[in-house]
Design a protein around this motif. Structure first.
Motif, PDB file in Angstrom:
ATOM      1  N   GLN A 194       3.534   6.401  -1.554  1.00  0.00           N
ATOM      2  CA  GLN A 194       2.363   5.573  -1.854  1.00  0.00           C
ATOM      3  C   GLN A 194       2.714   4.614  -2.981  1.00  0.00           C
ATOM      4  O   GLN A 194       3.632   4.863  -3.766  1.00  0.00           O
ATOM      5  CB  GLN A 194       1.180   6.453  -2.245  1.00  0.00           C
ATOM      6  CG  GLN A 194       0.755   7.455  -1.188  1.00  0.00           C
ATOM      7  CD  GLN A 194       0.141   6.820   0.044  1.00  0.00           C
ATOM      8  OE1 GLN A 194      -0.112   5.612   0.090  1.00  0.00           O
ATOM      9  NE2 GLN A 194      -0.094   7.627   1.073  1.00  0.00           N
ATOM     10  N   SER A 195       1.985   3.536  -3.081  1.00  0.00           N
ATOM     11  CA  SER A 195       2.303   2.500  -4.070  1.00  0.00           C
ATOM     12  C   SER A 195       2.225   3.030  -5.498  1.00  0.00           C
ATOM     13  O   SER A 195       2.882   2.499  -6.404  1.00  0.00           O
ATOM     14  CB  SER A 195       1.359   1.307  -3.914  1.00  0.00           C
ATOM     15  OG  SER A 195       0.026   1.705  -4.146  1.00  0.00           O
ATOM     16  N   SER A 196       1.444   4.088  -5.699  1.00  0.00           N
ATOM     17  CA  SER A 196       1.291   4.649  -7.051  1.00  0.00           C
ATOM     18  C   SER A 196       2.393   5.650  -7.398  1.00  0.00           C
ATOM     19  O   SER A 196       2.464   6.128  -8.539  1.00  0.00           O
ATOM     20  CB  SER A 196      -0.069   5.337  -7.175  1.00  0.00           C
ATOM     21  OG  SER A 196      -0.181   6.364  -6.203  1.00  0.00           O
ATOM     22  N   GLN A 197       3.226   5.972  -6.432  1.00  0.00           N
ATOM     23  CA  GLN A 197       4.269   6.969  -6.646  1.00  0.00           C
ATOM     24  C   GLN A 197       5.610   6.306  -6.931  1.00  0.00           C
ATOM     25  O   GLN A 197       5.849   5.156  -6.564  1.00  0.00           O
ATOM     26  CB  GLN A 197       4.391   7.877  -5.416  1.00  0.00           C
ATOM     27  CG  GLN A 197       3.120   8.675  -5.129  1.00  0.00           C
ATOM     28  CD  GLN A 197       3.219   9.465  -3.831  1.00  0.00           C
ATOM     29  OE1 GLN A 197       3.793   8.998  -2.858  1.00  0.00           O
ATOM     30  NE2 GLN A 197       2.652  10.660  -3.840  1.00  0.00           N
ATOM     31  N   ARG A 198       6.500   7.071  -7.570  1.00  0.00           N
ATOM     32  CA  ARG A 198       7.831   6.553  -7.891  1.00  0.00           C
ATOM     33  C   ARG A 198       8.888   7.089  -6.935  1.00  0.00           C
ATOM     34  O   ARG A 198       9.899   6.446  -6.700  1.00  0.00           O
ATOM     35  CB  ARG A 198       8.205   6.948  -9.308  1.00  0.00           C
ATOM     36  CG  ARG A 198       7.288   6.395 -10.370  1.00  0.00           C
ATOM     37  CD  ARG A 198       7.597   4.980 -10.711  1.00  0.00           C
ATOM     38  NE  ARG A 198       8.928   4.767 -11.248  1.00  0.00           N
ATOM     39  CZ  ARG A 198       9.369   3.575 -11.648  1.00  0.00           C
ATOM     40  NH1 ARG A 198       8.582   2.529 -11.567  1.00  0.00           N
ATOM     41  NH2 ARG A 198      10.592   3.445 -12.119  1.00  0.00           N
TER      42      ARG A 198
ATOM     43  N   ASP B 157      10.345   1.114  -6.564  1.00  0.00           N
ATOM     44  CA  ASP B 157      10.074   0.276  -7.717  1.00  0.00           C
ATOM     45  C   ASP B 157       9.291  -0.922  -7.205  1.00  0.00           C
ATOM     46  O   ASP B 157       9.872  -1.920  -6.762  1.00  0.00           O
ATOM     47  CB  ASP B 157      11.379  -0.167  -8.391  1.00  0.00           C
ATOM     48  CG  ASP B 157      11.135  -0.952  -9.672  1.00  0.00           C
ATOM     49  OD1 ASP B 157      12.061  -1.084 -10.486  1.00  0.00           O
ATOM     50  OD2 ASP B 157      10.005  -1.449  -9.862  1.00  0.00           O
ATOM     51  N   LYS B 158       7.989  -0.802  -7.237  1.00  0.00           N
ATOM     52  CA  LYS B 158       7.145  -1.812  -6.623  1.00  0.00           C
ATOM     53  C   LYS B 158       7.279  -3.166  -7.308  1.00  0.00           C
ATOM     54  O   LYS B 158       7.312  -4.203  -6.654  1.00  0.00           O
ATOM     55  CB  LYS B 158       5.686  -1.345  -6.649  1.00  0.00           C
ATOM     56  CG  LYS B 158       4.788  -2.070  -5.677  1.00  0.00           C
ATOM     57  CD  LYS B 158       3.413  -1.453  -5.623  1.00  0.00           C
ATOM     58  CE  LYS B 158       2.631  -1.729  -6.871  1.00  0.00           C
ATOM     59  NZ  LYS B 158       1.173  -1.448  -6.693  1.00  0.00           N
ATOM     60  N   SER B 159       7.389  -3.147  -8.622  1.00  0.00           N
ATOM     61  CA  SER B 159       7.423  -4.411  -9.360  1.00  0.00           C
ATOM     62  C   SER B 159       8.657  -5.248  -9.020  1.00  0.00           C
ATOM     63  O   SER B 159       8.602  -6.476  -8.992  1.00  0.00           O
ATOM     64  CB  SER B 159       7.363  -4.159 -10.857  1.00  0.00           C
ATOM     65  OG  SER B 159       8.468  -3.380 -11.261  1.00  0.00           O
TER      66      SER B 159
ATOM     67  N   TYR C  40       0.841  -1.192   0.000  1.00  0.00           N
ATOM     68  CA  TYR C  40       0.000   0.000   0.000  1.00  0.00           C
ATOM     69  C   TYR C  40       0.880   1.248   0.000  1.00  0.00           C
ATOM     70  O   TYR C  40       0.621   2.222  -0.695  1.00  0.00           O
ATOM     71  CB  TYR C  40      -0.919  -0.027   1.211  1.00  0.00           C
ATOM     72  CG  TYR C  40      -1.912   1.098   1.292  1.00  0.00           C
ATOM     73  CD1 TYR C  40      -1.771   2.111   2.239  1.00  0.00           C
ATOM     74  CD2 TYR C  40      -3.009   1.147   0.437  1.00  0.00           C
ATOM     75  CE1 TYR C  40      -2.684   3.140   2.326  1.00  0.00           C
ATOM     76  CE2 TYR C  40      -3.924   2.179   0.517  1.00  0.00           C
ATOM     77  CZ  TYR C  40      -3.765   3.171   1.461  1.00  0.00           C
ATOM     78  OH  TYR C  40      -4.657   4.199   1.532  1.00  0.00           O
ATOM     79  N   ASN C  41       1.918   1.216   0.834  1.00  0.00           N
ATOM     80  CA  ASN C  41       2.904   2.283   0.836  1.00  0.00           C
ATOM     81  C   ASN C  41       4.198   1.809   1.468  1.00  0.00           C
ATOM     82  O   ASN C  41       4.268   0.701   2.025  1.00  0.00           O
ATOM     83  CB  ASN C  41       2.394   3.554   1.522  1.00  0.00           C
ATOM     84  CG  ASN C  41       2.046   3.349   2.985  1.00  0.00           C
ATOM     85  OD1 ASN C  41       2.744   2.655   3.720  1.00  0.00           O
ATOM     86  ND2 ASN C  41       0.960   3.962   3.422  1.00  0.00           N
TER      87      ASN C  41
ATOM     88  N   SER D 228      -1.093  -4.008   1.151  1.00  0.00           N
ATOM     89  CA  SER D 228      -2.488  -3.770   0.806  1.00  0.00           C
ATOM     90  C   SER D 228      -3.361  -4.750   1.568  1.00  0.00           C
ATOM     91  O   SER D 228      -3.066  -5.936   1.640  1.00  0.00           O
ATOM     92  CB  SER D 228      -2.690  -3.961  -0.701  1.00  0.00           C
ATOM     93  OG  SER D 228      -1.917  -3.041  -1.427  1.00  0.00           O
TER      94      SER D 228
END
Lengths: 112, 118
Positions: A51-55, A67-69, A31-32, A95
């Protein structure tokens, strides 16, 4: 089960150097991710939250990337100072969960 | 804002006694509070999550009868280490969040309590 690893465990640098602290996590469904600073015998101070959507996130001389992936985050400290000496902890929030999973930290010593 | 305090900051006690640690949110209402313990050069390990007015949720391996948690108000949670033994010596840190469940986005951490059991 999420596992967080921080490398290196300890780092000693002369004042003025730029440095990178690494954090990796096994479950990319986060999630973050948060970076904290802990001084000896003290509590935690939040430095940056991504946040997970941020780089990346930036605050002053600090820059954190995510780099979440690949399950990795780095904390970049520019122009290090003796006052930066502390333990830096990385923590992820998965999450679907309310709790944080912490790494063991990187103990940083910046010498004058 | 968002300040969390802990009391005491350090405590030394004899084996077999009980010790109470307080965690207070000073300027916000903490719906959820977390209790962690940290051994030297180790990570913070979550012990339990407490929500105001309800029983705490303990992590696997944490004895709920030994580590009693009470979250009686929106600004105070207490951790009581019952019949403390030397192996309970550790650094105990609490954190507080304004949200609950999945909305506990930001945890604000207290300064920690160093417990030494002789």
């Amino acid at each position: 089960k999420q596992e967080v690893t921080q490398i290196p465990a300890a780092l000693s640098v002369p004042e003025g150097e730029n440095l990178v602290l690494n954090c990796s996590f096994t479950d990319s469904a986060i999630y973050n991710l948060q970076w904290f600073r802990q001084d000896p015998g003290k509590g935690l101070t939040s430095l940056l939250l991504i946040q997970s959507s941020q780089r990346e996130q930036t605050s002053g001389r600090l820059n954190a990337s995510l780099d979440k992936s690949s399950g990795r985050s780095t904390l970049y400290i520019a122009a290090s100072q003796p006052g930066d000496s502390a333990t830096y902890l990385c923590a992820v929030k998965n999450s679907g969960y309310s709790t944080l999973t912490f790494g063991k930290g990187t103990m940083l010593l910046v010498s004058p | 804002g968002a300040v969390v305090s802990q009391h005491p900051s350090r405590v030394i006690c004899k084996s077999g006694t009980s010790v109470k640690i307080e965690c207070r949110s000073l300027d916000f209402q903490a719906t959820t509070m977390f209790w962690y313990r940290q051994f030297p050069k180790q990570s913070l390990m979550l012990m339990a999550t407490s929500n105001e007015g309800s029983k705490a949720t303990y992590e696997q391996g944490v004895e709920k009868d030994k580590f009693l948690i009470n979250h009686a108000s929106l600004t105070l949670s207490t951790l009581t280490v019952t019949s403390a033994h030397p192996e309970d010596s550790s650094f105990y840190i609490c954190s507080a969040s304004m949200g609950s469940g999945l909305r506990t986005d930001t945890q604000y951490f207290g300064p920690g309590t160093r417990l030494t059991v002789l």
